[in-house]
Motif scaffolding. Structure first.
Motif, PDB file in Angstrom:
ATOM      1  N   THR A   6       0.850  -1.185   0.000  1.00 29.88           N
ATOM      2  CA  THR A   6       0.000   0.000   0.000  1.00 29.88           C
ATOM      3  C   THR A   6       0.885   1.235   0.000  1.00 29.88           C
ATOM      4  O   THR A   6       2.085   1.166   0.303  1.00 29.88           O
ATOM      5  CB  THR A   6      -0.903   0.027   1.247  1.00 29.88           C
ATOM      6  OG1 THR A   6      -0.083   0.183   2.416  1.00 29.88           O
ATOM      7  CG2 THR A   6      -1.758  -1.224   1.352  1.00 29.88           C
ATOM      8  N   ASP A   7       0.272   2.354  -0.287  1.00 26.59           N
ATOM      9  CA  ASP A   7       1.005   3.624  -0.250  1.00 26.59           C
ATOM     10  C   ASP A   7       1.566   3.878   1.148  1.00 26.59           C
ATOM     11  O   ASP A   7       2.675   4.380   1.298  1.00 26.59           O
ATOM     12  CB  ASP A   7       0.094   4.783  -0.657  1.00 26.59           C
ATOM     13  CG  ASP A   7      -0.291   4.740  -2.113  1.00 26.59           C
ATOM     14  OD1 ASP A   7       0.392   4.059  -2.912  1.00 26.59           O
ATOM     15  OD2 ASP A   7      -1.294   5.396  -2.477  1.00 26.59           O
ATOM     16  N   LEU A  25       6.090   5.244  -4.961  1.00 28.20           N
ATOM     17  CA  LEU A  25       5.073   6.236  -4.586  1.00 28.20           C
ATOM     18  C   LEU A  25       5.002   7.355  -5.617  1.00 28.20           C
ATOM     19  O   LEU A  25       3.920   7.765  -6.026  1.00 28.20           O
ATOM     20  CB  LEU A  25       5.396   6.853  -3.211  1.00 28.20           C
ATOM     21  CG  LEU A  25       4.962   6.092  -1.998  1.00 28.20           C
ATOM     22  CD1 LEU A  25       5.507   6.763  -0.741  1.00 28.20           C
ATOM     23  CD2 LEU A  25       3.455   5.989  -1.938  1.00 28.20           C
ATOM     24  N   ARG A  28       3.323   6.254  -8.787  1.00 28.36           N
ATOM     25  CA  ARG A  28       1.876   6.084  -8.621  1.00 28.36           C
ATOM     26  C   ARG A  28       1.122   7.411  -8.619  1.00 28.36           C
ATOM     27  O   ARG A  28      -0.005   7.485  -9.098  1.00 28.36           O
ATOM     28  CB  ARG A  28       1.561   5.376  -7.295  1.00 28.36           C
ATOM     29  CG  ARG A  28       1.805   3.906  -7.294  1.00 28.36           C
ATOM     30  CD  ARG A  28       1.388   3.313  -5.958  1.00 28.36           C
ATOM     31  NE  ARG A  28       1.744   1.893  -5.898  1.00 28.36           N
ATOM     32  CZ  ARG A  28       1.586   1.149  -4.825  1.00 28.36           C
ATOM     33  NH1 ARG A  28       1.065   1.665  -3.724  1.00 28.36           N
ATOM     34  NH2 ARG A  28       1.935  -0.124  -4.850  1.00 28.36           N
ATOM     35  N   HIS A  29       1.718   8.435  -8.054  1.00 23.59           N
ATOM     36  CA  HIS A  29       0.965   9.666  -7.784  1.00 23.59           C
ATOM     37  C   HIS A  29       1.379  10.883  -8.611  1.00 23.59           C
ATOM     38  O   HIS A  29       0.689  11.903  -8.563  1.00 23.59           O
ATOM     39  CB  HIS A  29       1.064  10.005  -6.288  1.00 23.59           C
ATOM     40  CG  HIS A  29       0.400   9.001  -5.420  1.00 23.59           C
ATOM     41  ND1 HIS A  29      -0.961   8.966  -5.246  1.00 23.59           N
ATOM     42  CD2 HIS A  29       0.909   7.964  -4.710  1.00 23.59           C
ATOM     43  CE1 HIS A  29      -1.266   7.957  -4.444  1.00 23.59           C
ATOM     44  NE2 HIS A  29      -0.152   7.331  -4.108  1.00 23.59           N
ATOM     45  N   PHE A  71      -2.374   7.675   2.570  1.00 19.25           N
ATOM     46  CA  PHE A  71      -1.262   8.458   2.047  1.00 19.25           C
ATOM     47  C   PHE A  71      -1.751   9.506   1.057  1.00 19.25           C
ATOM     48  O   PHE A  71      -1.304  10.653   1.083  1.00 19.25           O
ATOM     49  CB  PHE A  71      -0.214   7.551   1.380  1.00 19.25           C
ATOM     50  CG  PHE A  71       0.864   8.324   0.679  1.00 19.25           C
ATOM     51  CD1 PHE A  71       1.918   8.871   1.384  1.00 19.25           C
ATOM     52  CD2 PHE A  71       0.807   8.533  -0.698  1.00 19.25           C
ATOM     53  CE1 PHE A  71       2.908   9.607   0.741  1.00 19.25           C
ATOM     54  CE2 PHE A  71       1.790   9.261  -1.350  1.00 19.25           C
ATOM     55  CZ  PHE A  71       2.841   9.792  -0.627  1.00 19.25           C
ATOM     56  N   SER A  72      -2.686   9.109   0.175  1.00 14.78           N
ATOM     57  CA  SER A  72      -3.168  10.051  -0.835  1.00 14.78           C
ATOM     58  C   SER A  72      -3.861  11.248  -0.182  1.00 14.78           C
ATOM     59  O   SER A  72      -3.726  12.378  -0.655  1.00 14.78           O
ATOM     60  CB  SER A  72      -4.109   9.363  -1.824  1.00 14.78           C
ATOM     61  OG  SER A  72      -5.229   8.821  -1.153  1.00 14.78           O
TER      62      SER A  72
END
Length: 182
Positions: A6-7, A25, A28-29, A71-72
């Motif tokens: 997971t993040d 990370l 992903r973002h 995290f997001s």
């Protein structure tokens, strides 16, 4: 760490010194975060600076990070705070030049139906102008909901307001867009 971490697990691993966790990370973002900032800040150079500042703050805060929220949510809260700071310094400018890709395609003759391409470009330009005219709080809530597909609770966490306030902001934003684009 699990096979598909997971993040939150990645951020904790990064805090423990695993650089590859940060790279994952970031991969992903980076796209969604950059689009979020780009829609909130003009000109593009300012969005670029803000984007770099968000990641700089993630790096700086890595040892203090606690997975109290997703995290997001934490990442977009950093971005939101930087947007608010930017809005306080200078109101974003509305510019049709920022979305020049459809116009460039039209000029290059890549579309068989130039009238349709121009119509599509005009509709996107009108939508962007309508979004730019929304109050900052409504625009940010709408972007987080539509572009990042965040649930109301996460938007509330990012913006620091209650769930019902987020619902109101979304409802008012949609009503204003419908009126403006009718």
């Amino acid at each position: 760490m699990t096979a598909d971490p997971t993040d939150e697990e990645l951020m904790l691993a990064y805090a423990a010194g695993q650089i590859a966790a940060f790279e994952t990370l970031y991969a992903r973002h980076r796209g969604p975060l950059y689009r979020f900032l780009l829609r909130g800040i003009r000109p593009r150079a300012s969005a670029d600076e803000c984007f770099q500042e968000v990641w700089s703050r993630v790096v700086t805060a890595r040892e203090r990070y606690r997975p109290d929220a997703k995290f997001s949510t934490w990442l977009y809260q950093i971005a939101h705070n930087l947007l608010v700071d930017q809005y306080r310094r200078a109101r974003p400018e509305v510019s049709a030049d920022d979305d020049s890709a459809p116009l460039a395609q039209l000029q290059a003759g890549e579309h068989e139906q130039p009238e349709r391409a121009l119509s599509d470009f005009e509709q996107r330009r009108r939508l962007q102008q309508a979004l730019d005219e929304l109050p900052d709080e409504q625009r940010i809530a709408l972007q987080l909901r539509l572009e990042q597909e965040m649930p109301l609770e996460d938007i509330a966490g990012v913006t620091g307001v209650g769930r019902e306030t987020v619902k109101s902001r979304l409802r008012y934003a949609l009503d204003k867009l419908k009126t403006r684009l009718a």
